[in-house]
Design an enzyme around this catalytic site. Structure first.
Site, mmCIF file in Angstrom:
data_model
loop_
_atom_site.group_PDB
_atom_site.id
_atom_site.type_symbol
_atom_site.label_atom_id
_atom_site.label_comp_id
_atom_site.label_asym_id
_atom_site.label_seq_id
_atom_site.Cartn_x
_atom_site.Cartn_y
_atom_site.Cartn_z
ATOM 1 N N ARG A 124 -6.840 2.745 11.791
ATOM 2 C CA ARG A 124 -6.695 1.291 11.945
ATOM 3 C C ARG A 124 -7.766 0.711 12.851
ATOM 4 O O ARG A 124 -7.823 -0.504 13.025
ATOM 5 C CB ARG A 124 -5.304 0.963 12.488
ATOM 6 N N ARG A 168 11.768 -10.185 1.604
ATOM 7 C CA ARG A 168 12.227 -8.811 1.826
ATOM 8 C C ARG A 168 13.657 -8.768 2.374
ATOM 9 O O ARG A 168 14.024 -9.537 3.252
ATOM 10 C CB ARG A 168 11.287 -8.068 2.788
ATOM 11 N N ARG A 192 14.954 -8.537 8.040
ATOM 12 C CA ARG A 192 14.320 -8.037 9.254
ATOM 13 C C ARG A 192 14.129 -9.179 10.239
ATOM 14 O O ARG A 192 13.756 -10.297 9.856
ATOM 15 C CB ARG A 192 12.968 -7.407 8.933
ATOM 16 N N LYS A 196 0.826 -1.216 0.000
ATOM 17 C CA LYS A 196 0.000 0.000 0.000
ATOM 18 C C LYS A 196 0.854 1.257 0.000
ATOM 19 O O LYS A 196 0.483 2.267 -0.602
ATOM 20 C CB LYS A 196 -0.986 0.005 1.156
ATOM 21 N N ARG A 248 1.142 -11.765 12.220
ATOM 22 C CA ARG A 248 0.903 -10.352 11.925
ATOM 23 C C ARG A 248 -0.298 -10.192 11.001
ATOM 24 O O ARG A 248 -1.127 -9.291 11.187
ATOM 25 C CB ARG A 248 2.156 -9.757 11.281
#
Length: 289
Positions: A146, A180, A224, A69, A235
Site C-alpha cells: 500500500r 453494503r 457497517r 478487488k 476513505r
C-alpha cells in the site's frame, strides 16, 4: 515465496506483458535494491528466484475500498490454483484470535488508525510460512503493498509479474459502499444497491444488480458503522492520495494493468478474463468440473 516470507520476518523485527498492460518499457526501480540491501539474505535469495515458467503467477491487486478487488482476486485464485492473500483478512483473523497481537490490533482498529508496516509484515510472514509448509506456489496479494516503501521491499526479493488496478467511477463506488449490508447471524455480505448510472461526460453507463440476501437473512441485516457517505468519501480520498505513488512505481516498470470495471460481476468477469488471456483456462476448468 520463502524469500518473501523471510523478508517480511526480517522487516518486522528490524523495522509478463499482457493485453491492455501499459506499454512503458519495464525498468527496475532504482530504490528496490537499496530497500532490500539492509537484509543479509537478500542477495542470496534474489539469486535463487524461480523463473516464471517454473512457478505459478505472482500478482498484486490494487483498487479503492469497495471496488471488489477481493471478489475478483479470490475468483482468479480458485481458477489459477494460487493462494489469495488479503491483508484485511489477515487482520480480521488475528482480531478473532486470543493472542497478544489481537489486543494491540483491536486498539488500532477501534481508534481508526492504519495498521503499521511492522504488524502487516508479521501477519504476512505467518501466512506465507503456513503456505510454504503446505507446498503453495505463487500468490495473489490483495491490499499489499500500500506504500512505495512496501513495494520496494517486496520488489527487492521477489518478482511481481503483474499488478492489476481495478477502477470504478467514484459516484458508483459511493453508492455501492452505502448499499453494503452484513447478516448479523451468518456474517455473509450483501448489497441492496441497484446501480443504474447513465453515461455522461464521456463516462460509460454502468449497471450493477443488487446482491440480495435470502429471506432468512433479510430481517437480520446490519450496516457497517463506517458506511456513511462522509466516511466513504474520506476513505476514498485517503486511498487515492496513498495509492498514486504505488501505481506510478509499477507503471514505470511496465507491470501495471488498468482495468475499468464495466459493471457487476456478470459484465466484468468475462472482460477481465479476456484482458488476462484466461478465457481458455476457465473453459478447461469448467469442462473438467
Amino acid at each position: 515465496m520463502a524469500a518473501v516470507q523471510r523478508l517480511f520476518r526480517a522487516a518486522a523485527s528490524g523495522g509478463a506483458a499482457r493485453r491492455g498492460m501499459t506499454s512503458l518499457a519495464p525498468e527496475q526501480a532504482p530504490s528496490a535494491a537499496a530497500a532490500a540491501a539492509g537484509f543479509p539474505f537478500a542477495a542470496e535469495e534474489r539469486m535463487r528466484r524461480r523463473p516464471a515458467a517454473e512457478r505459478n503467477v505472482q500478482w498484486v491487486f490494487l483498487g479503492c475500498p469497495g471496488v471488489g478487488k477481493g471478489t475478483y482476486a479470490s475468483r482468479l485464485s480458485r481458477l489459477l490454483g494460487v493462494p489469495h492473500i488479503a491483508t484485511g483478512d489477515l487482520v480480521r483473523d488475528e482480531l478473532a484470535s486470543t493472542g497478544s497481537l489481537a489486543v494491540q490490533l483491536a486498539e488500532i482498529v477501534n481508534q481508526g488508525k492504519l495498521v503499521s508496516d511492522e504488524i502487516i509484515f508479521n501477519l504476512l510472514s505467518k501466512r506465507l510460512k503456513k503456505g510454504e509448509d503446505q507446498g503453495e506456489s505463487g500468490f495473489i496479494l490483495d491490499g499489499f503493498p500500500r506504500t512505495v516503501k512496501q513495494a520496494e521491499i517486496l520488489d527487492g526479493v521477489t518478482d511481481i509479474d503483474m499488478v492489476v488496478n481495478l477502477k470504478l467511477r467514484e459516484d458508483v463506488l459511493v453508492e455501492k459502499c452505502l448499499g453494503r449490508r452484513i447478516c448479523s447471524q451468518c456474517g455473509k455480505n450483501f448489497n441492496l444497491a441497484c446501480i443504474d448510472v447513465t453515461g455522461e461526460n464521456g463516462l460509460p453507463p454502468i449497471y450493477m444488480a443488487p446482491l440480495l440476501p435470502p429471506n432468512n437473512c433479510m430481517s437480520k441485516l446490519i450496516t457497517r458503522a463506517d458506511d456513511t457517505e462522509e466516511v466513504v468519501r474520506n476513505r476514498l480520498q485517503i486511498y487515492n492520495d496513498m495509492s498514486q505513488p504505488v501505481e506510478d512505481f509499477y507503471r514505470k516498470q511496465g507491470k501495471l494493468l488498468e482495468f475499468n470495471l464495466p459493471g457487476g460481476i456478470p459484465e466484468s468477469w468475462p472482460k477481465l478474463l479476456h484482458i488476462l488471456n484466461l478465457e481458455d483456462q476457465e473453459e478447461m476448468k469448467l469442462a473438467t468440473a
